[in-house]
Design an enzyme around this catalytic site. Structure first.
Site, mmCIF file in Angstrom:
data_model
loop_
_atom_site.group_PDB
_atom_site.id
_atom_site.type_symbol
_atom_site.label_atom_id
_atom_site.label_comp_id
_atom_site.label_asym_id
_atom_site.label_seq_id
_atom_site.Cartn_x
_atom_site.Cartn_y
_atom_site.Cartn_z
ATOM 1 N N GLU A 60 0.809 -1.223 0.000
ATOM 2 C CA GLU A 60 0.000 0.000 0.000
ATOM 3 C C GLU A 60 0.842 1.272 0.000
ATOM 4 O OE1 GLU A 60 -0.500 -2.584 2.014
ATOM 5 O OE2 GLU A 60 -2.397 -3.380 1.248
ATOM 6 N N HIS A 129 -10.830 -4.812 9.080
ATOM 7 C CA HIS A 129 -11.366 -4.667 7.724
ATOM 8 C C HIS A 129 -12.685 -3.902 7.724
ATOM 9 C CE1 HIS A 129 -8.574 -7.941 6.773
ATOM 10 N NE2 HIS A 129 -8.811 -7.763 5.505
#
Ligand SMILES: Cc1ncc(C[n+]2csc(CCOP(=O)(O)OP(=O)(O)O)c2C)c(N)n1
Ligand SMILES: Cc1ncc(C[n+]2csc(CCOP(=O)(O)OP(=O)(O)O)c2C)c(N)n1
Ligand SMILES: [Mg+2]
Ligand SMILES: [Mg+2]
Lengths: 327, 328, 327, 328
Positions: A60, A129
């Site tokens: 990321e 998440h």
């Protein structure tokens, strides 16, 4: 107008932006062949080619950082962070680089980067998440932050974000991807910094973001049946914020209910409450400002627990009732 | 290499010396201004490392990109920036490269392809890879050189950018200036490698180490890596071994190294070494060298004076400086 | 009591904690031989040994993550992030791991980790070395957050943080390191979650954090000379927050000035404003809540610009005067 | 290796089979429950990869640590967890390992040294290194094994933890299960290495690749790495090449691989391969194998039933579950 899902609306915006501007491309994990973890990109790789729909490694920080470098040198990258929770990995490039470069370099360069990331709970994916992290980004000068709550805004805000010469964080909501709604044809933009007021009432003003917008509208329907008429304001852009509309709508009814999915402490609605409490609204409000937020806990896995930590339609109804009846 | 040596070509030798001296004199001026309380903030000096940026940037075109570091004056000058605008920046002037907003750690000159120093160790590494991606997507043959320190090898940002650049065979060169320390951490101790360029093996890209105080050696290694990048053959790692004479920054008491070690490396002065090579080759005379030194000295003196005289950075439009303006 | 600097107080707390508990150790960049970027650890490596004062590579995410693993397995690590700005690099281990593990694992394990990080501007280090990021941490359930404003609290809060079975982020301030003050002898703790009220007045209540505490006290001195008497509240722990003390002191004077160095939008004081505006204080306040904060801009390099973006003593005085005179 | 093979030792063979079958049957049960709508969230199944955790955990003591991943049922079972408490967790029960708060992606069993699955790719890597640091500072000879996927090799967290572990020679083994894909990204394409264990070379630590569907081969490589760690000789990287039969998660349409490829790998079933070895060695009979299968089947059936019958996770003390209590 045509009916499409929120996910299709995002895809449509990406396709339009790429057709209109060859500098636009997308990169992220599994956005290509896989079609996106939530099916958002779908078949785009076949329509746009693997050069413009780029599958990355699981990196990321690298992905966002490469977006920054590409944005500084003539491209218009859109990067996807597969779950907004993983923006934690990329925070240096988001907050220390993308957001600050234009300022630090004295305006010599801009960073027209879009960071798309799905947030929110409700899918049983647990604490790592499911977060709603808009407050982190909204706190950072140099970033713009949008949270589309409808399919039409998912398209219109993304197109506007891609146009913008600044880094824009677009926080989509996982539960909304499959919901559908009417979407304007073509390349219509939703301007950044302008709130929507999808409903007007006289008794209280509900300010809500993301998935809480549709929940608030549903709650408003129920409240109407018992004679309580609510205004619903969706800021859409958290930064820059349409403070005027929020303040005006708050003053118009005199009662404010702020609804967010994110945890309570220092969530986005803390800022809205602060703005109202120090502004003109202070003298016009009939009731203390009421926040209805996620609990200050990580999102749990068990469905009944997950539901319990985030405002649901019935919670909004109950909070609105109390606010109107007691004040 | 059969190409003529830099030290044997009067023009190139002169240019090399001018650049190295410009870097050194610039930083000496900074040091002095700082010492006299005329400059604030933190300064990271690259004195002793001048051969690296000088040689590397000789292999680049003006439209090639570099990303730089907190120790970035040398990269900036070597890529072609104007020392006066740099000095103005460090002196917090409105005429500085960043209008006084960035200072030493964020100095940039986008006109010469310098995308910026970076206060974050390894912060520029993904940015350089992104510039290389951009170049390749735009169909140009531009190359990006990512200057970074040995300390940057410890950062995840370095790793992620190299992974992605390798996968996409991007035109980027990771140029590690191994000056032996990341602040106080010895690079030998930190990375468990006798040769830091072995790091490249984990990414399937070429890696090479060179004597970073030997202008020619750095030039040749960089030229090869840049050539490969420009030809579409992907990224490489070049490790240039050198040494920082000064402390990491002003707070440094040099507790992690010996005076002897510093002295040993001062004896390896890259400028002196190159001057010697030039004299040995008979390309320039001692008088020429003297003259080059004088020219740079006076150039820098003027730059400092003019920078001083420039107007201070103005706080009035700070709030309007955060976002780029949206086109109407 | 003995007089020492804030930096010495931190060092003293580290030494005491290590002497009292062999599980305690410190790791971070240049904390050993170098003595710390701000000289905080000084000669500790010689007193405690290189096993317990561990110099790391430049790897913030790795450092914090190793702290998490060590904390889960019987140690009491203190990790230093050299500048709090670099917490961006480590945000995954801070927010997604350290903060959530106790909850996610159903209480099976705890993470007694202390993360020390200097924040704040005023040193000419520009946008990537000067931020005040307490809001990011305070937003994350599972973290505790403290901001010592005095030498005594620098010691006492750090000792309490090391005792705590939860991850605690200790945000020190660079400008305070060299300031000195009286510090309690021995191993006295400052309990987490208890605000300090270093001054009491009748006209307004200033709530301030970090370096703004001493600036507020200085402002209060000046205000007293013109007959304005201010209460000054220093929350000390931002999470868990001593809401009672803040609300009580706010109600006591009826006027509230909230002062922080951090940028305005979604800074810590937004939460304080929100809490006051929805609580009892709402009906007792005589004036709208006033925030005095850093501007919503990155910290600039130039000294005159850097000063302009962050509240100074004179700004606090002026804001207090306006508040008292106009309301 | 001259040590007796696992397949030649009735007790160890039986135990190995039991563990592998337990993993497989557990995950088949999960798959079924999920398919019938009785389980929610996301599930990542490791069917086809059972030999890796089984063999690795055989080389560990109960007090050794592991960190696990989103695809962690196998690690958890192999390290000694109770399938019933695991199933209770996945069924969101109060009796689950995490009281229904964690689910499949956060399952942990600290009593057997499992510090937890992790929803973050490479999230467990620094944690494992930290556990190893802790073990060494406490003067125990415990070892930490960090299970991670090939995809984790792209993360900065992986890199930073390996750098630090190598510098401090920590007792940790980085155990990469290369199942060919990180979600849809091929590990061959991603990392530019014919042999992923070459990655170790950049860190100055040993690296080795083994056939991850060969229980014995995994065992031997792990035993060597664990032994080295326990002896204070520092970390290693072990890459076990294997294959995931199922999709990444339920949303996977397998667009990035062919049906043939999946079939080829199904033919390499690690359980079948080990059973064949056991039969060939004559250690156990076909009837024995049949019986082991039956035992595990009925064990799992009971576990599922009992987990189902357990009370649901309760939302009443959520706010009190966030922080560990401070001792009075
Ligand atoms: C992410 C990050 N961590 C730590 C620092 C503090 N810091 C600044 S420079 C430096 C040392 C860098 O070493 P190296 O990369 O070798 O460059 P050098 O200073 O030797 O030129 C450190 C630790 C930083 N600026 N950014
Ligand atoms: C930091 C982070 N990025 C992305 C994801 C989404 N994600 C979950 S598993 C996965 C693939 C992981 O691949 P690998 O490490 O090879 O493990 P495998 O799934 O093959 O077992 C991805 C991309 C994540 N959970 N965390
Ligand atoms: Mg260095
Ligand atoms: Mg994999």
């Amino acid at each position: 107008m045509s009916e499409m899902t929120y996910a299709e609306a995002v895809r449509s915006a990406l396709a339009i932006a790429m057709e209109q501007d060859e500098r636009v491309f997308l990169m992220g994990e599994d956005v290509g062949t896989y079609g996106g973890a939530f099916g958002v990109t779908g078949d785009l790789i076949h329509r746009m080619g693997a050069q413009r729909i780029r599958d990355t490694t699981i990196s990321e920080l690298g992905i966002v950082g490469m977006g920054v470098g590409a944005a500084m040198t003539g491209m218009r990258p859109v990067v996807e962070i597969q779950f907004s929770d993983f923006s934690a990995q990329a925070m240096d490039q988001i907050a220390n680089q993308a957001a600050k470069i234009h300022f630090m370099l004295g305006g010599a360069v801009s960073v027209p980067l879009v960071i798309r990331a799905p947030g929110g709970s409700g899918t049983g994916a647990a604490a790592q998440h499911s977060q709603s992290l808009e407050a982190w980004f909204t706190h950072v000068p140099g970033l713009k932050v949008v949270m589309p709550a409808t399919a039409d805004d998912a398209k219109g805000l993304l197109l506007a974000a891609i146009d913008d010469p600044n880094p824009v964080v677009v926080l989509e909501h996982k539960l909304l991807y499959r919901t559908s709604g009417p979407v304007r044809e073509g390349a219509e933009r939703t301007p950044l910094g302008v709130a929507a007021v999808p409903r007007r009432g006289t008794d209280l003003t509900i300010v809500a973001t993301g998935v809480q917008v549709s929940r608030s509208l549903e709650a408003a329907e129920q409240l109407a049946q018992e004679g309580i008429e609510a205004t619903v304001v969706d800021p859409r852009t958290l930064k820059p914020l349409d403070e005027e509309t929020i303040a005006a709508e708050a003053i118009a009814t005199g009662r404010v209910l702020l609804v967010q999915e994110a945890v309570r402490t220092l969530g986005f609605m803390s800022e809205v409450a602060a703005l109202l409490s120090e502004g003109e609204a202070f003298v016009h409000l009939k009731a203390p400002i009421r926040r209805l937020t996620g609990l200050d806990v990580p999102i749990p896995y068990a469905p009944q627990l997950e539901r319990a930590v985030v405002p649901q339609v019935e919670d909004i109804v109950a909070a609105a009732q109390t606010l109107v009846r007691e004040w | 290499m059969n190409a003529p040596k830099i030290a044997e070509d009067a023009g190139r030798a002169r240019e090399s010396l001018r650049t190295m001296w410009r870097i050194r004199r610039f930083e000496e001026a900074v040091e002095e201004l700082y010492g006299r309380g005329l400059m604030h903030g933190t300064m990271h000096l690259s004195i002793g490392q001048e051969a690296v940026p000088t040689a590397v940037c000789q292999t680049l075109r003006r439209d090639d990109y570099i990303t730089s570091t907190h120790r970035g004056h040398g990269h900036c000058i070597a890529k072609g920036a104007d020392p006066e605008s740099m000095m103005a920046e460090l002196l917090a002037k409105e005429t500085g490269y960043c209008r006084g907003r960035g200072g030493s750690m964020h100095i940039a000159d986008t006109a010469t392809g310098n995308l910026g120093a970076n206060g974050i160790v390894a912060g520029g590494v993904p940015i350089a890879a992104g510039a290389a991606l951009s170049a390749s997507m735009r169909g140009t043959d531009q190359v990006a050189v990512c200057f970074h320190g040995d300390g940057a090898l410890g950062e995840g940002a370095w790793h992620e950018a190299v992974v992605l650049a390798a996968m996409w065979r991007l035109p980027v060169v990771f140029l590690c200036e191994d000056n032996h320390y990341g602040m106080s951490m010895s690079s030998r101790r930190a990375f468990g490698l006798a040769d830091l360029s072995d790091r490249a093996r984990g990414y399937g890209i070429p890696g090479v180490s060179v004597d970073g105080n030997d202008l020619q050696a750095v030039h040749d290694a960089a030229a090869e890596a840049v050539g490969r990048a420009r030809a579409g053959e992907g990224p490489s790692l070049v490790v240039a071994t050198t040494y920082r004479w000064r402390g990491h920054s002003k707070s440094d008491k040099n507790l992690y190294r010996t005076r002897e070690e510093i002295e040993e490396w001062r004896a390896q002065d890259p400028i002196v070494r190159f001057e010697r090579a030039v004299l040995e080759a008979g390309t320039l005379t001692a008088t020429d060298l003297e003259q080059i030194g004088q020219e740079v000295r006076s150039e820098l003196r003027t730059a400092v004076q003019r920078a001083h005289a420039a107007p201070d950075a103005r706080p009035d439009d700070l709030l309007e400086s955060v976002y780029a303006e949206v086109d109407a």
